[in-house]
Design a protein around this motif. Structure first.
Motif, PDB file in Angstrom:
ATOM      1  N   ARG A   4       0.842  -1.182   0.000  1.00  0.00           N
ATOM      2  CA  ARG A   4       0.000   0.000   0.000  1.00  0.00           C
ATOM      3  C   ARG A   4       0.886   1.244   0.000  1.00  0.00           C
ATOM      4  O   ARG A   4       1.932   1.271   0.635  1.00  0.00           O
ATOM      5  CB  ARG A   4      -0.905  -0.013   1.204  1.00  0.00           C
ATOM      6  CG  ARG A   4      -1.875  -1.180   1.177  1.00  0.00           C
ATOM      7  CD  ARG A   4      -2.881  -1.057   2.276  1.00  0.00           C
ATOM      8  NE  ARG A   4      -3.619   0.188   2.154  1.00  0.00           N
ATOM      9  CZ  ARG A   4      -4.890   0.266   1.777  1.00  0.00           C
ATOM     10  NH1 ARG A   4      -5.546  -0.825   1.489  1.00  0.00           N
ATOM     11  NH2 ARG A   4      -5.501   1.427   1.719  1.00  0.00           N
ATOM     12  N   ARG A   5       0.447   2.260  -0.701  1.00  0.00           N
ATOM     13  CA  ARG A   5       1.187   3.512  -0.728  1.00  0.00           C
ATOM     14  C   ARG A   5       0.831   4.353   0.490  1.00  0.00           C
ATOM     15  O   ARG A   5      -0.300   4.331   0.967  1.00  0.00           O
ATOM     16  CB  ARG A   5       0.831   4.288  -1.990  1.00  0.00           C
ATOM     17  CG  ARG A   5       1.344   3.626  -3.232  1.00  0.00           C
ATOM     18  CD  ARG A   5       1.146   4.547  -4.421  1.00  0.00           C
ATOM     19  NE  ARG A   5       1.760   3.953  -5.573  1.00  0.00           N
ATOM     20  CZ  ARG A   5       1.095   3.594  -6.665  1.00  0.00           C
ATOM     21  NH1 ARG A   5      -0.194   3.779  -6.740  1.00  0.00           N
ATOM     22  NH2 ARG A   5       1.728   3.055  -7.676  1.00  0.00           N
ATOM     23  N   THR A   6       1.801   5.110   0.937  1.00  0.00           N
ATOM     24  CA  THR A   6       1.553   6.009   2.058  1.00  0.00           C
ATOM     25  C   THR A   6       0.804   7.238   1.548  1.00  0.00           C
ATOM     26  O   THR A   6       0.747   7.496   0.334  1.00  0.00           O
ATOM     27  CB  THR A   6       2.876   6.453   2.712  1.00  0.00           C
ATOM     28  OG1 THR A   6       3.608   7.234   1.754  1.00  0.00           O
ATOM     29  CG2 THR A   6       3.705   5.259   3.167  1.00  0.00           C
ATOM     30  N   GLN A   7       0.275   8.008   2.476  1.00  0.00           N
ATOM     31  CA  GLN A   7      -0.435   9.234   2.104  1.00  0.00           C
ATOM     32  C   GLN A   7       0.511  10.208   1.415  1.00  0.00           C
ATOM     33  O   GLN A   7       0.141  10.869   0.450  1.00  0.00           O
ATOM     34  CB  GLN A   7      -1.061   9.885   3.338  1.00  0.00           C
ATOM     35  CG  GLN A   7      -1.897  11.115   3.009  1.00  0.00           C
ATOM     36  CD  GLN A   7      -3.113  10.795   2.171  1.00  0.00           C
ATOM     37  OE1 GLN A   7      -3.782   9.800   2.418  1.00  0.00           O
ATOM     38  NE2 GLN A   7      -3.373  11.609   1.167  1.00  0.00           N
ATOM     39  N   ALA A   8       1.740  10.276   1.862  1.00  0.00           N
ATOM     40  CA  ALA A   8       2.725  11.169   1.237  1.00  0.00           C
ATOM     41  C   ALA A   8       2.994  10.754  -0.211  1.00  0.00           C
ATOM     42  O   ALA A   8       3.125  11.613  -1.089  1.00  0.00           O
ATOM     43  CB  ALA A   8       4.025  11.168   2.039  1.00  0.00           C
ATOM     44  N   GLU A   9       3.081   9.454  -0.468  1.00  0.00           N
ATOM     45  CA  GLU A   9       3.299   8.984  -1.839  1.00  0.00           C
ATOM     46  C   GLU A   9       2.102   9.296  -2.724  1.00  0.00           C
ATOM     47  O   GLU A   9       2.264   9.705  -3.879  1.00  0.00           O
ATOM     48  CB  GLU A   9       3.574   7.478  -1.837  1.00  0.00           C
ATOM     49  CG  GLU A   9       4.916   7.108  -1.252  1.00  0.00           C
ATOM     50  CD  GLU A   9       5.098   5.609  -1.079  1.00  0.00           C
ATOM     51  OE1 GLU A   9       6.245   5.163  -1.215  1.00  0.00           O
ATOM     52  OE2 GLU A   9       4.099   4.900  -0.809  1.00  0.00           O
ATOM     53  N   ARG A  10       0.892   9.126  -2.187  1.00  0.00           N
ATOM     54  CA  ARG A  10      -0.305   9.444  -2.965  1.00  0.00           C
ATOM     55  C   ARG A  10      -0.380  10.937  -3.249  1.00  0.00           C
ATOM     56  O   ARG A  10      -0.720  11.358  -4.367  1.00  0.00           O
ATOM     57  CB  ARG A  10      -1.559   8.964  -2.243  1.00  0.00           C
ATOM     58  CG  ARG A  10      -1.686   7.458  -2.219  1.00  0.00           C
ATOM     59  CD  ARG A  10      -3.062   7.002  -1.766  1.00  0.00           C
ATOM     60  NE  ARG A  10      -3.464   7.517  -0.461  1.00  0.00           N
ATOM     61  CZ  ARG A  10      -3.278   6.898   0.687  1.00  0.00           C
ATOM     62  NH1 ARG A  10      -2.689   5.711   0.698  1.00  0.00           N
ATOM     63  NH2 ARG A  10      -3.691   7.433   1.812  1.00  0.00           N
ATOM     64  N   ASP A  11      -0.041  11.749  -2.253  1.00  0.00           N
ATOM     65  CA  ASP A  11      -0.042  13.198  -2.450  1.00  0.00           C
ATOM     66  C   ASP A  11       0.993  13.625  -3.488  1.00  0.00           C
ATOM     67  O   ASP A  11       0.732  14.480  -4.327  1.00  0.00           O
ATOM     68  CB  ASP A  11       0.221  13.921  -1.133  1.00  0.00           C
ATOM     69  CG  ASP A  11      -0.925  13.799  -0.154  1.00  0.00           C
ATOM     70  OD1 ASP A  11      -2.038  13.390  -0.566  1.00  0.00           O
ATOM     71  OD2 ASP A  11      -0.713  14.105   1.038  1.00  0.00           O
ATOM     72  N   THR A  14      -0.287  12.829  -6.896  1.00  0.00           N
ATOM     73  CA  THR A  14      -1.343  13.763  -7.291  1.00  0.00           C
ATOM     74  C   THR A  14      -0.748  15.085  -7.760  1.00  0.00           C
ATOM     75  O   THR A  14      -1.167  15.633  -8.785  1.00  0.00           O
ATOM     76  CB  THR A  14      -2.305  14.010  -6.106  1.00  0.00           C
ATOM     77  OG1 THR A  14      -2.877  12.762  -5.715  1.00  0.00           O
ATOM     78  CG2 THR A  14      -3.403  14.983  -6.481  1.00  0.00           C
TER      79      THR A  14
END
Length: 104
Positions: A4-11, A14
């Motif tokens: 799973r990707r971390t929130q920082a990676e998803r941000d 984006t």
């Protein structure tokens, strides 16, 4: 694949996608203007020639947009600095010397 990707990676992804789309739109607009303006403003073209020039300018703008999106997103670093199928990242300076204690 189950990672799973971390929130920082998803941000970060984006932001990178947004940057790719905005910079591509600007490049496409400039490409269209550069390809069509000289022919449409400097020469008195007939209807057919004007349609051809606008069609070619549109095709060039679409190509520039797609190429820029691919270029920006392809360079975006993947997990641990590696791309799928790409070479492993270079070891740091201590690893290349053969000994973690040696400093150059």
């Amino acid at each position: 694949m189950g990672e799973r990707r971390t929130q920082a990676e998803r941000d970060a992804m984006t932001v990178e996608i947004g940057y790719a789309l905005v910079s591509s739109a600007v490049l496409a607009g400039l490409t269209f203007a550069a390809a069509s303006a000289p022919a449409l403003l400097l020469f008195d073209l007939g209807r057919t020639a004007r349609t051809v020039v606008l069609g070619l300018a549109t095709a060039a703008a679409v190509l520039a947009f797609a190429a820029r999106v691919v270029h920006v997103l392809w360079r975006f670093p993947r997990r641990e600095g590696r791309r799928l199928g790409g070479p492993a990242p270079a070891p740091d300076r201590a690893d290349r010397s053969g000994s973690a204690d040696s400093v150059t």
